[in-house]
Design a protein around this motif. Structure first.
Motif, PDB file in Angstrom:
ATOM      1  N   ALA A  34       0.836  -1.198   0.000  1.00  0.00           N
ATOM      2  CA  ALA A  34       0.000   0.000   0.000  1.00  0.00           C
ATOM      3  C   ALA A  34       0.870   1.247   0.000  1.00  0.00           C
ATOM      4  O   ALA A  34       1.905   1.305   0.673  1.00  0.00           O
ATOM      5  CB  ALA A  34      -0.926  -0.021   1.213  1.00  0.00           C
ATOM      6  N   SER A  35       0.463   2.239  -0.730  1.00  0.00           N
ATOM      7  CA  SER A  35       1.209   3.486  -0.818  1.00  0.00           C
ATOM      8  C   SER A  35       1.060   4.286   0.474  1.00  0.00           C
ATOM      9  O   SER A  35      -0.026   4.359   1.055  1.00  0.00           O
ATOM     10  CB  SER A  35       0.696   4.312  -1.996  1.00  0.00           C
ATOM     11  OG  SER A  35       1.272   5.600  -1.979  1.00  0.00           O
ATOM     12  N   GLY A  69       7.781   9.947   2.448  1.00  0.00           N
ATOM     13  CA  GLY A  69       6.747   9.097   1.879  1.00  0.00           C
ATOM     14  C   GLY A  69       7.196   8.459   0.582  1.00  0.00           C
ATOM     15  O   GLY A  69       8.392   8.410   0.267  1.00  0.00           O
ATOM     16  N   ASP A  70       6.207   7.987  -0.201  1.00  0.00           N
ATOM     17  CA  ASP A  70       6.550   7.310  -1.457  1.00  0.00           C
ATOM     18  C   ASP A  70       5.844   7.935  -2.656  1.00  0.00           C
ATOM     19  O   ASP A  70       5.790   7.331  -3.729  1.00  0.00           O
ATOM     20  CB  ASP A  70       6.238   5.816  -1.373  1.00  0.00           C
ATOM     21  CG  ASP A  70       4.816   5.533  -0.914  1.00  0.00           C
ATOM     22  OD1 ASP A  70       3.962   6.442  -1.056  1.00  0.00           O
ATOM     23  OD2 ASP A  70       4.562   4.426  -0.402  1.00  0.00           O
ATOM     24  N   GLU A  71       5.286   9.143  -2.456  1.00  0.00           N
ATOM     25  CA  GLU A  71       4.729   9.902  -3.566  1.00  0.00           C
ATOM     26  C   GLU A  71       5.212  11.341  -3.458  1.00  0.00           C
ATOM     27  O   GLU A  71       5.574  11.797  -2.359  1.00  0.00           O
ATOM     28  CB  GLU A  71       3.196   9.854  -3.532  1.00  0.00           C
ATOM     29  CG  GLU A  71       2.601   8.481  -3.782  1.00  0.00           C
ATOM     30  CD  GLU A  71       1.082   8.510  -3.764  1.00  0.00           C
ATOM     31  OE1 GLU A  71       0.517   9.627  -3.784  1.00  0.00           O
ATOM     32  OE2 GLU A  71       0.466   7.430  -3.700  1.00  0.00           O
ATOM     33  N   PRO A  72       5.225  12.100  -4.548  1.00  0.00           N
ATOM     34  CA  PRO A  72       5.728  13.471  -4.505  1.00  0.00           C
ATOM     35  C   PRO A  72       4.959  14.337  -3.494  1.00  0.00           C
ATOM     36  O   PRO A  72       3.731  14.268  -3.405  1.00  0.00           O
ATOM     37  CB  PRO A  72       5.533  13.971  -5.930  1.00  0.00           C
ATOM     38  CG  PRO A  72       5.571  12.733  -6.763  1.00  0.00           C
ATOM     39  CD  PRO A  72       4.909  11.677  -5.939  1.00  0.00           C
ATOM     40  N   LEU A  73       5.722  15.117  -2.743  1.00  0.00           N
ATOM     41  CA  LEU A  73       5.149  16.044  -1.755  1.00  0.00           C
ATOM     42  C   LEU A  73       5.072  17.429  -2.388  1.00  0.00           C
ATOM     43  O   LEU A  73       6.063  17.928  -2.947  1.00  0.00           O
ATOM     44  CB  LEU A  73       6.018  16.084  -0.504  1.00  0.00           C
ATOM     45  CG  LEU A  73       5.670  17.146   0.547  1.00  0.00           C
ATOM     46  CD1 LEU A  73       4.342  16.804   1.226  1.00  0.00           C
ATOM     47  CD2 LEU A  73       6.779  17.266   1.594  1.00  0.00           C
ATOM     48  N   ILE A  94       8.407  17.705  -4.277  1.00  0.00           N
ATOM     49  CA  ILE A  94       9.568  17.103  -3.629  1.00  0.00           C
ATOM     50  C   ILE A  94       9.398  15.584  -3.721  1.00  0.00           C
ATOM     51  O   ILE A  94       8.486  15.016  -3.130  1.00  0.00           O
ATOM     52  CB  ILE A  94       9.668  17.544  -2.158  1.00  0.00           C
ATOM     53  CG1 ILE A  94       9.731  19.086  -2.060  1.00  0.00           C
ATOM     54  CG2 ILE A  94      10.889  16.934  -1.480  1.00  0.00           C
ATOM     55  CD1 ILE A  94       9.611  19.620  -0.639  1.00  0.00           C
ATOM     56  N   GLU A  95      10.278  14.969  -4.473  1.00  0.00           N
ATOM     57  CA  GLU A  95      10.146  13.540  -4.719  1.00  0.00           C
ATOM     58  C   GLU A  95      10.475  12.743  -3.458  1.00  0.00           C
ATOM     59  O   GLU A  95      11.153  13.240  -2.551  1.00  0.00           O
ATOM     60  CB  GLU A  95      11.072  13.118  -5.864  1.00  0.00           C
ATOM     61  CG  GLU A  95      10.777  13.799  -7.193  1.00  0.00           C
ATOM     62  CD  GLU A  95       9.410  13.419  -7.750  1.00  0.00           C
ATOM     63  OE1 GLU A  95       8.926  12.312  -7.405  1.00  0.00           O
ATOM     64  OE2 GLU A  95       8.830  14.199  -8.525  1.00  0.00           O
ATOM     65  N   THR A 123       0.026  21.238   2.571  1.00  0.00           N
ATOM     66  CA  THR A 123       0.628  20.304   1.624  1.00  0.00           C
ATOM     67  C   THR A 123      -0.437  19.323   1.117  1.00  0.00           C
ATOM     68  O   THR A 123      -1.598  19.373   1.523  1.00  0.00           O
ATOM     69  CB  THR A 123       1.762  19.503   2.294  1.00  0.00           C
ATOM     70  OG1 THR A 123       1.194  18.565   3.213  1.00  0.00           O
ATOM     71  CG2 THR A 123       2.730  20.421   3.032  1.00  0.00           C
ATOM     72  N   ASN A 124       0.003  18.412   0.264  1.00  0.00           N
ATOM     73  CA  ASN A 124      -0.909  17.392  -0.272  1.00  0.00           C
ATOM     74  C   ASN A 124      -0.850  16.082   0.510  1.00  0.00           C
ATOM     75  O   ASN A 124      -1.394  15.074   0.078  1.00  0.00           O
ATOM     76  CB  ASN A 124      -0.595  17.127  -1.743  1.00  0.00           C
ATOM     77  CG  ASN A 124       0.784  16.513  -1.946  1.00  0.00           C
ATOM     78  OD1 ASN A 124       1.699  16.796  -1.174  1.00  0.00           O
ATOM     79  ND2 ASN A 124       0.947  15.700  -2.988  1.00  0.00           N
TER      80      ASN A 124
END
Length: 384
Positions: A34-35, A69-73, A94-95, A123-124
């Motif tokens: 899971a992401s 994390g594991d997705e772009p911030l 931010i990758e 942020t996202n």
């Protein structure tokens, strides 16, 4: 990234920041787990500037943000708590595993004293909002310091040499803070002793040459089981790096009163009321030391009196009647006055105990909620 930030950071810092370079693309996960999504992880959430000088202008700090994390911030926006704080931030995604920055600049000009400011980072990531805090203490500009630092403790210039807390009600705490400046080139080791258990002191252990710091004194009236005038003298000791020692007493005073905030209208209507005979002052005029016998003695005390009364509807408690100057002696004929009763307040001093003009106050602390602390002016002049 915006051109504004790319230009600003190298100019302000004089160095390059690797975090501002283009982040490499990271391959998506293929193991089926899971992401986690983007995760905002700052190197610190609060930055303490310590002491900064108003004359130095704006103070800037960079918070380094790692995407754990594991997705772009994506930092969408940064909102400051006031106009004195200006934020800038990395605008590109931010990758995962890479870093970006949130830059906060505090405008110290015309804002002397301690400060704590926050910015909210949108942020996202799932939490959506994060807070970053800056704090510090702005040392006033030189012209203001010259007006503030009027007292001295050896080679230490200070705003004050005593701490007067005025009224302090049951259950309350109060703090007084003063600036200190070591006016010498030598470092000073600072020691403050003779501190009662209800007083706490925050002071530097060392004051560097020509540097500034703060001294804070706090009185906690949650465990003092009495009312009236409180007067203590803490001991100040400063030892220079060459071994020179300076000592002094630092008076700490407060008038401990009951907490009147919860009084009902009925309690106020039926409360005691302190009345002091007019004019409410002790004016001795010119006093002269008598010659005594063969020049021996002759320092006879002179006295003055006033009448104090209870014009209220319940007992008046005179918690204390005192003067901080030891040469003035006080006496009261009664400390509890029923409605309509009076007492005689007597003060005395010896002309040989002072020179020139003596000015002080007699302080009465009572349970009259209208004015629980009353001061009576005292003046005497030594006749030649």
């Amino acid at each position: 990234m915006s051109k504004k930030i790319r230009f600003l950071i190298p100019v302000l810092l004089g160095v390059s920041i690797a975090a501002w370079s283009q982040n490499a693309n990271v391959a998506p996960q293929t193991n089926g787990s899971a992401s986690k999504g983007p995760i905002f992880t700052p190197d610190e959430t609060t930055h303490d500037y310590g002491y900064i000088y108003e004359d130095d202008g704006d103070a800037m700090h960079i918070f380094t943000i790692t995407n754990t994390g594991d997705e772009p911030l994506i930092i969408d926006h940064v909102q400051s708590s006031c106009g004195c704080t200006e934020p800038l931030w990395t605008e590109e995604p931010i990758e995962p595993g890479k870093t970006g920055d949130v830059v906060i600049t505090y405008a110290a000009k015309s804002r002397p004293g301690p400060f704590t400011k926050t910015v909210t980072v949108y942020t996202n990531e799932k939490k959506r909002r994060q807070r970053l805090t800056i704090k510090g203490d702005v040392i006033p500009r030189a012209a203001m310091l010259a007006r503030l630092l009027t007292d001295t403790l050896g080679t230490v210039a200070s705003e004050r040499k005593d701490f007067n807390f005025a009224e302090l009600a049951d259950g309350e705490k109060s703090t007084i803070t003063t600036w200190l400046k070591n006016t010498s080139d030598e470092d000073l080791a600072i020691e403050i002793s003779n501190i009662p258990e209800y007083i706490s002191v925050a002071a530097p252990e060392k004051l560097e040459g020509n540097k500034m710091s703060r001294l804070s004194v706090t009185i906690d009236n949650t465990g003092i089981n009495r009312k009236g005038r409180l007067l203590n003298a803490m001991k100040w000791k400063a030892v220079s790096s060459s071994g020179k020692t300076f000592t002094a007493d630092i008076p700490v005073s407060a008038n401990l009163v009951q907490n009147f905030k919860k009084m009902t209208a009925a309690e106020k209507e039926n409360s005691p009321a302190l009345k002091i005979q007019e004019p409410a002052e002790f004016e001795f005029g010119k006093v002269k030391k008598s010659g005594g016998f063969l020049g021996i003695g002759g320092n006879k005390a002179v006295t003055r009196t006033l009448t104090v009364s209870n014009n209220g509807k319940s007992p008046l408690e005179l918690h204390s009647v005192s003067c901080d100057d030891e040469i003035l002696k006080t006496a009261i004929s009664a400390t509890t006055l029923q409605p309509g009763e009076s007492a005689t307040l007597t003060v005395s001093l010896r002309p040989g105990d002072f020179e020139g003009v003596f000015i002080s106050n007699v302080i009465i602390v009572s349970n009259d909620y209208r004015a629980p602390v009353r001061e009576i002016y005292v003046r005497a002049e030594r006749a030649k």
